[in-house]
Design a protein around this motif. Structure first.
Motif, PDB file in Angstrom:
ATOM      1  N   ASP A 174     -10.694  -0.635  17.730  1.00 22.82           N
ATOM      2  CA  ASP A 174     -10.374   0.182  16.813  1.00 22.82           C
ATOM      3  C   ASP A 174      -9.007  -0.549  15.933  1.00 22.82           C
ATOM      4  N   VAL A 175      -9.032  -0.891  14.696  1.00 25.78           N
ATOM      5  CA  VAL A 175      -8.110  -1.298  13.905  1.00 25.78           C
ATOM      6  C   VAL A 175      -8.132  -0.709  12.577  1.00 25.78           C
ATOM      7  N   ILE A 176      -6.772   0.276  12.426  1.00 25.38           N
ATOM      8  CA  ILE A 176      -6.963   1.459  11.505  1.00 25.38           C
ATOM      9  C   ILE A 176      -5.833   1.253  10.510  1.00 25.38           C
ATOM     10  N   TYR A 177      -6.123   1.211   9.230  1.00 26.12           N
ATOM     11  CA  TYR A 177      -4.986   1.276   8.277  1.00 26.12           C
ATOM     12  C   TYR A 177      -5.462   1.803   7.185  1.00 26.12           C
ATOM     13  N   PRO A 178      -4.458   2.277   6.195  1.00 22.97           N
ATOM     14  CA  PRO A 178      -4.647   3.246   5.076  1.00 22.97           C
ATOM     15  C   PRO A 178      -5.482   2.225   4.015  1.00 22.97           C
ATOM     16  N   ILE A 179      -6.316   2.848   3.238  1.00 24.62           N
ATOM     17  CA  ILE A 179      -7.224   2.146   2.070  1.00 24.62           C
ATOM     18  C   ILE A 179      -7.192   3.154   1.022  1.00 24.62           C
ATOM     19  N   CYS A 180      -7.571   2.484  -0.179  1.00 22.34           N
ATOM     20  CA  CYS A 180      -7.473   3.216  -1.326  1.00 22.34           C
ATOM     21  C   CYS A 180      -8.339   2.191  -2.446  1.00 22.34           C
ATOM     22  N   THR A 181      -8.581   2.590  -3.496  1.00 21.64           N
ATOM     23  CA  THR A 181      -9.162   1.657  -4.520  1.00 21.64           C
ATOM     24  C   THR A 181      -8.106   0.707  -5.447  1.00 21.64           C
ATOM     25  N   PRO A 182      -8.447  -0.118  -5.891  1.00 19.92           N
ATOM     26  CA  PRO A 182      -7.526  -0.941  -6.719  1.00 19.92           C
ATOM     27  C   PRO A 182      -6.834  -0.036  -7.818  1.00 19.92           C
ATOM     28  N   LEU A 183      -7.809   0.741  -8.355  1.00 15.85           N
ATOM     29  CA  LEU A 183      -7.376   1.790  -9.506  1.00 15.85           C
ATOM     30  C   LEU A 183      -6.315   2.852  -9.091  1.00 15.85           C
ATOM     31  N   PHE A 184      -6.656   3.280  -8.027  1.00 13.15           N
ATOM     32  CA  PHE A 184      -5.878   4.360  -7.503  1.00 13.15           C
ATOM     33  C   PHE A 184      -4.382   3.796  -7.026  1.00 13.15           C
ATOM     34  N   LEU A 185      -4.475   2.436  -6.510  1.00 10.03           N
ATOM     35  CA  LEU A 185      -3.169   1.819  -6.294  1.00 10.03           C
ATOM     36  C   LEU A 185      -2.419   1.489  -7.666  1.00 10.03           C
ATOM     37  N   GLU A 186      -3.201   1.119  -8.729  1.00 10.60           N
ATOM     38  CA  GLU A 186      -2.341   0.761  -9.990  1.00 10.60           C
ATOM     39  C   GLU A 186      -2.027   2.035 -10.639  1.00 10.60           C
ATOM     40  N   GLN A 187      -2.553   3.398 -10.498  1.00 14.62           N
ATOM     41  CA  GLN A 187      -2.195   4.516 -10.964  1.00 14.62           C
ATOM     42  C   GLN A 187      -1.363   5.023 -10.197  1.00 14.62           C
ATOM     43  N   HIS A 188      -0.850   4.540  -8.933  1.00 16.98           N
ATOM     44  CA  HIS A 188       0.039   5.322  -7.870  1.00 16.98           C
ATOM     45  C   HIS A 188       0.967   4.082  -7.303  1.00 16.98           C
ATOM     46  N   PRO A 189       1.823   3.267  -8.001  1.00 20.90           N
ATOM     47  CA  PRO A 189       2.273   2.113  -7.456  1.00 20.90           C
ATOM     48  C   PRO A 189       3.266   2.632  -6.192  1.00 20.90           C
ATOM     49  N   ASP A 190       3.755   3.841  -6.257  1.00 22.46           N
ATOM     50  CA  ASP A 190       4.602   4.189  -5.117  1.00 22.46           C
ATOM     51  C   ASP A 190       3.939   4.197  -3.805  1.00 22.46           C
ATOM     52  N   ILE A 191       2.602   3.985  -3.693  1.00 19.17           N
ATOM     53  CA  ILE A 191       1.982   4.036  -2.388  1.00 19.17           C
ATOM     54  C   ILE A 191       2.161   2.904  -1.733  1.00 19.17           C
ATOM     55  N   ASN A 192       2.972   1.818  -2.256  1.00 17.24           N
ATOM     56  CA  ASN A 192       2.940   0.532  -1.363  1.00 17.24           C
ATOM     57  C   ASN A 192       4.139   0.726  -0.321  1.00 17.24           C
ATOM     58  N   THR A 193       4.556   1.792  -0.006  1.00 20.71           N
ATOM     59  CA  THR A 193       5.439   2.123   1.296  1.00 20.71           C
ATOM     60  C   THR A 193       4.876   3.306   2.007  1.00 20.71           C
ATOM     61  N   LEU A 194       5.311   3.267   3.398  1.00 21.17           N
ATOM     62  CA  LEU A 194       4.580   4.378   4.207  1.00 21.17           C
ATOM     63  C   LEU A 194       5.257   5.745   3.549  1.00 21.17           C
ATOM     64  N   GLU A 195       6.154   5.748   3.306  1.00 19.02           N
ATOM     65  CA  GLU A 195       6.720   7.069   2.664  1.00 19.02           C
ATOM     66  C   GLU A 195       5.979   7.677   1.327  1.00 19.02           C
ATOM     67  N   GLY A 196       5.582   6.574   0.610  1.00 16.67           N
ATOM     68  CA  GLY A 196       4.946   6.828  -0.704  1.00 16.67           C
ATOM     69  C   GLY A 196       3.521   7.395  -0.172  1.00 16.67           C
ATOM     70  N   ILE A 197       2.913   6.733   0.690  1.00 15.88           N
ATOM     71  CA  ILE A 197       1.407   7.101   1.341  1.00 15.88           C
ATOM     72  C   ILE A 197       1.604   8.445   1.757  1.00 15.88           C
ATOM     73  N   ARG A 198       2.418   8.832   2.687  1.00 14.59           N
ATOM     74  CA  ARG A 198       2.801  10.067   3.186  1.00 14.59           C
ATOM     75  C   ARG A 198       2.885  11.420   2.056  1.00 14.59           C
TER      76      ARG A 198
END
Length: 318
Positions: A174-198
């Motif tokens: 198992d290799v596990i990592y965060p995923i979202c849509t390109p649109l969600f990433l565009e709308q929430h640019p702060d999730i490009n860090t672990l703290e932002g995702i948290r």
């Protein structure tokens, strides 16, 4: 002299199937007359069969209401079981009758998530290249105690020795990592860090009802692996949604509702197509466990079984 068979208590306790058939028809149509028409027999035959069944069971099954009949409480209990049994018998008979003699039927068992996200992505290629094989897919989380009559030729699970009579082949970690849509990433640019995702809208795979699965990884486990404390989310952060259905979580991700953990073998196709993205590069690899392909030993040397086995193994070679 033939070998003596002991009395079969289950079969001896069974009522006449002809009588049960008459009962099911009468209950379905709420009429002895319509039941007789549906089964191409006389109304007297239906009445006789139901009287015999009531005598066998020691209970009244119908009451007359005008020109119709209604089930008694005992009749309702018996109808529910009898109807389901007849449906199963009819479906099994249809499968046998409708299978061409030149077709090979192989039963493959896997988890609902693997079926929905891995098989659905790769099956068109397999079916196009193997038109002589009919795959019967059974999705379950309980690989140890399967329903009676379910005898898979191939099982894909995280259990090294799923049952006697199977040979196992390792597939992947198992290799596990965060995923979202390109649109969600565009709308929430702060999730490009672990703290932002948290601190973002997290969709969490709950362990409830998943006892048949090996180790469980949720956001708490994943963040701990990254030395991040999930409890440090600010009070104003969106609430975490918990669900034990991975298909629901992925569908919510695809509709731009949040971030989930992606299991590589399940989501890599969507990443390749650009439907999903990884907002960060950090990932978690479970090196102490594997996914396995278990092949029934009498199918290992079978040409059809080995074809399906080799096709699946080829998809994990890289």
């Amino acid at each position: 002299m033939g070998k003596h068979a002991d009395p079969d208590t289950l079969l001896l306790r069974m009522p006449s199937l002809r009588a049960v058939k008459a009962f099911v028809a009468a209950a379905k149509y709420e009429s002895f007359t319509r039941a007789a028409e549906a089964l191409c027999v006389t109304q007297a035959a239906i009445s006789r069969q139901i009287r015999e069944l009531e005598a066998f069971l020691g209970a009244q099954l119908f009451v007359r209401v005008g020109r119709a009949v209604e089930l008694t409480p005992a009749g309702a209990i018996f109808f529910e079981a009898a109807q389901m049994s007849f449906v199963n018998i009819a479906q099994a008979a249809d499968r046998i009758r409708s299978t061409p003699v030149h077709k090979h039927v192989l039963t493959l068992c896997c988890s609902p998530a693997f079926s929905a996200f891995w098989l659905s992505h790769h099956l068109p290629e397999f079916r196009a290249n193997n038109p002589d094989i009919d795959l019967n897919l059974v999705a379950t989380q309980n690989f140890v105690n399967m329903e009676p009559g379910v005898e898979p030729d191939i099982i894909i699970s995280k259990i090294p020795k799923v049952a006697e009579g199977y040979k196992s082949y390792p597939l992947c970690h198992d290799v596990i990592y965060p995923i979202c849509t390109p649109l969600f990433l565009e709308q929430h640019p702060d999730i490009n860090t672990l703290e932002g995702i948290r601190d973002a809208a997290l969709l969490n795979l709950s362990p409830i009802g998943r006892s048949g699965v090996a180790e469980h990884v949720d956001w708490g486990v994943w963040f701990a692996f990254q030395n991040i404390d999930l409890d440090e989310r600010p009070a104003c952060a969106p609430p975490i949604l918990n669900a034990n259905d991975y298909s629901l979580i992925i569908n919510m991700v695809l509709s731009h509702q949040g971030i989930a953990l992606g299991w590589n073998q399940l989501v890599e196709g969507m990443l390749e197509r650009g439907v999903l993205v990884q907002p960060v590069k950090q990932q978690m690899t479970l090196r102490n466990s594997l996914h396995y392909l278990a092949c029934r030993e009498n199918a290992v040397d079978d040409e059809v079984g080995s074809r399906v086995r080799d096709w699946i193994l080829s998809k994990f070679e890289r």
